[in-house]
Scaffold this active site. Structure first.
Site, mmCIF file in Angstrom:
data_model
loop_
_atom_site.group_PDB
_atom_site.id
_atom_site.type_symbol
_atom_site.label_atom_id
_atom_site.label_comp_id
_atom_site.label_asym_id
_atom_site.label_seq_id
_atom_site.Cartn_x
_atom_site.Cartn_y
_atom_site.Cartn_z
ATOM 1 N N ASP A 16 -1.865 4.792 7.996
ATOM 2 C CA ASP A 16 -2.158 5.962 8.827
ATOM 3 C C ASP A 16 -2.625 5.464 10.198
ATOM 4 O O ASP A 16 -1.817 5.250 11.100
ATOM 5 C CB ASP A 16 -3.197 6.835 8.116
ATOM 6 C CG ASP A 16 -3.447 8.171 8.788
ATOM 7 O OD1 ASP A 16 -3.473 8.214 10.030
ATOM 8 O OD2 ASP A 16 -3.633 9.182 8.099
ATOM 9 N N ASP A 50 0.851 -1.190 0.000
ATOM 10 C CA ASP A 50 0.000 0.000 0.000
ATOM 11 C C ASP A 50 0.886 1.239 0.000
ATOM 12 O O ASP A 50 2.086 1.161 0.289
ATOM 13 C CB ASP A 50 -0.941 -0.005 1.210
ATOM 14 C CG ASP A 50 -2.236 0.782 0.945
ATOM 15 O OD1 ASP A 50 -2.322 1.452 -0.119
ATOM 16 O OD2 ASP A 50 -3.146 0.740 1.783
ATOM 17 N N ASP A 51 0.268 2.369 -0.345
ATOM 18 C CA ASP A 51 1.054 3.611 -0.364
ATOM 19 C C ASP A 51 1.443 4.043 1.037
ATOM 20 O O ASP A 51 2.558 4.498 1.269
ATOM 21 C CB ASP A 51 0.302 4.734 -1.112
ATOM 22 C CG ASP A 51 -1.138 4.934 -0.656
ATOM 23 O OD1 ASP A 51 -1.606 4.184 0.226
ATOM 24 O OD2 ASP A 51 -1.798 5.849 -1.189
HETATM 25 O O1 LIG Z 1 -4.266 3.337 7.894
HETATM 26 P P1 LIG Z 1 -5.599 3.909 7.505
HETATM 27 O O2 LIG Z 1 -6.041 5.009 8.445
HETATM 28 O O3 LIG Z 1 -6.652 2.872 7.309
HETATM 29 O O4 LIG Z 1 -5.408 4.686 6.112
HETATM 30 C C1 LIG Z 1 -4.596 4.234 5.063
HETATM 31 C C2 LIG Z 1 -5.388 3.983 3.816
HETATM 32 O O5 LIG Z 1 -6.102 5.179 3.416
HETATM 33 C C3 LIG Z 1 -5.868 5.457 2.051
HETATM 34 O O6 LIG Z 1 -6.763 4.760 1.201
HETATM 35 P P2 LIG Z 1 -8.247 5.303 0.888
HETATM 36 O O7 LIG Z 1 -9.221 4.586 1.773
HETATM 37 O O8 LIG Z 1 -8.269 6.787 0.959
HETATM 38 O O9 LIG Z 1 -8.543 4.824 -0.585
HETATM 39 P P3 LIG Z 1 -7.664 5.008 -1.917
HETATM 40 O O10 LIG Z 1 -6.435 4.152 -1.754
HETATM 41 O O11 LIG Z 1 -8.551 4.522 -2.994
HETATM 42 O O12 LIG Z 1 -7.324 6.466 -2.054
HETATM 43 C C4 LIG Z 1 -4.462 4.933 1.832
HETATM 44 O O13 LIG Z 1 -4.241 4.645 0.433
HETATM 45 C C5 LIG Z 1 -4.437 3.673 2.650
HETATM 46 O O14 LIG Z 1 -4.935 2.564 1.928
HETATM 47 O O1 LIG Z 2 -3.613 10.784 0.453
HETATM 48 C C1 LIG Z 2 -3.656 10.410 1.650
HETATM 49 N N1 LIG Z 2 -2.772 10.942 2.549
HETATM 50 C C2 LIG Z 2 -2.754 10.603 3.872
HETATM 51 O O2 LIG Z 2 -1.945 11.109 4.656
HETATM 52 C C3 LIG Z 2 -3.717 9.627 4.282
HETATM 53 N N2 LIG Z 2 -4.020 9.047 5.480
HETATM 54 C C4 LIG Z 2 -5.028 8.211 5.259
HETATM 55 N N3 LIG Z 2 -5.397 8.229 3.957
HETATM 56 C C5 LIG Z 2 -4.585 9.086 3.329
HETATM 57 N N4 LIG Z 2 -4.572 9.487 2.026
HETATM 58 MG MG LIG Z 3 -5.786 3.177 -0.008
#
Ligand SMILES: O=P(O)(O)OC[C@H]1O[C@H](OP(=O)(O)OP(=O)(O)O)[C@H](O)[C@@H]1O
Ligand SMILES: O=c1[nH]c(=O)c2nc[nH]c2[nH]1
Ligand SMILES: [Mg+2]
Length: 167
Positions: A106, A102-103
């Site tokens: 958080d 994952d990117d």
């Molecule tokens: O540790 P957490 O608090 O759960 O947050 C982290 C997740 O939040 C974001 O995804 P998002 O749900 O925004 O979806 P996306 O990847 O489609 O942008 C990010 O890419 C992680 O997958």
């Molecule tokens: O683009 C993002 N940046 C963040 O820091 C983050 N945390 C949760 N989801 C996230 N998405």
């Molecule tokens: Mg995500």
């Protein structure tokens, strides 16, 4: 569900920086898989994990790439994470030899949910915040909890006024 610190700081990541950091992640994972050091498959957590997973799978020459789609944020506001699409469970099994990419982590809630599906998988993210760090096996860069990470796919170049204004 917004019992969280406000995001007072911004960490802006360019495509170039993301590419370098995702490569650094691949190098950390290199040779650490259970099968003579190799990994069997990559599972990207979409959508944010797709670009890092592409770079990691390219660097480590992994051809089996699948996705798990989890949604938990609407811009910066968090809700209960939901699995929208699962990976091929025949491919991933209990996660042994599988890299989940994952990117960022958080709060860790997304990874908690994903780990429950593939308990033996190795979880890798490019960026990590302290609250969710324990959910990640390998990451590259840590930022503080009150930082929002801005990814290149969410940004555009635009004009900025000179600091001292114009005449
Ligand atoms: O540790 P957490 O608090 O759960 O947050 C982290 C997740 O939040 C974001 O995804 P998002 O749900 O925004 O979806 P996306 O990847 O489609 O942008 C990010 O890419 C992680 O997958
Ligand atoms: O683009 C993002 N940046 C963040 O820091 C983050 N945390 C949760 N989801 C996230 N998405
Ligand atoms: Mg995500």
């Amino acid at each position: 569900m917004n019992d969280r610190l406000p995001h007072e700081k911004g960490f802006h990541v360019s495509w170039d920086q993301l590419h370098r950091d995702a490569r650094a992640l691949a190098w950390r994972l290199q040779g650490r898989g259970p099968d003579d050091g190799a990994w069997r498959a990559v599972v990207a957590i979409t959508r944010g994990g797709m670009a890092p997973a592409m770079i990691v799978s390219r660097e480590l020459n992994i051809r089996h790439v699948d996705t798990i789609s989890v949604k938990s944020y609407d811009h910066q506001s968090q809700s209960e994470p939901r699995i929208i699409k699962s990976p091929d469970m025949e491919l991933v099994g209990d996660g042994e030899g599988v890299l989940i990419v994952d990117d960022l982590v958080d709060t860790g809630r997304t990874l908690e949910l994903v780990r429950a599906h593939m308990p033996k998988a190795h979880v890798a993210t490019v960026y990590a915040k302290p609250q969710g760090r324990a959910q990640v096996d390998t990451y590259v860069t840590e930022v503080s909890q009150d930082t929002w990470i801005f990814f290149p796919w969410d940004m555009a170049l635009q004009y900025v006024k000179p600091y001292r204004g114009t005449d």
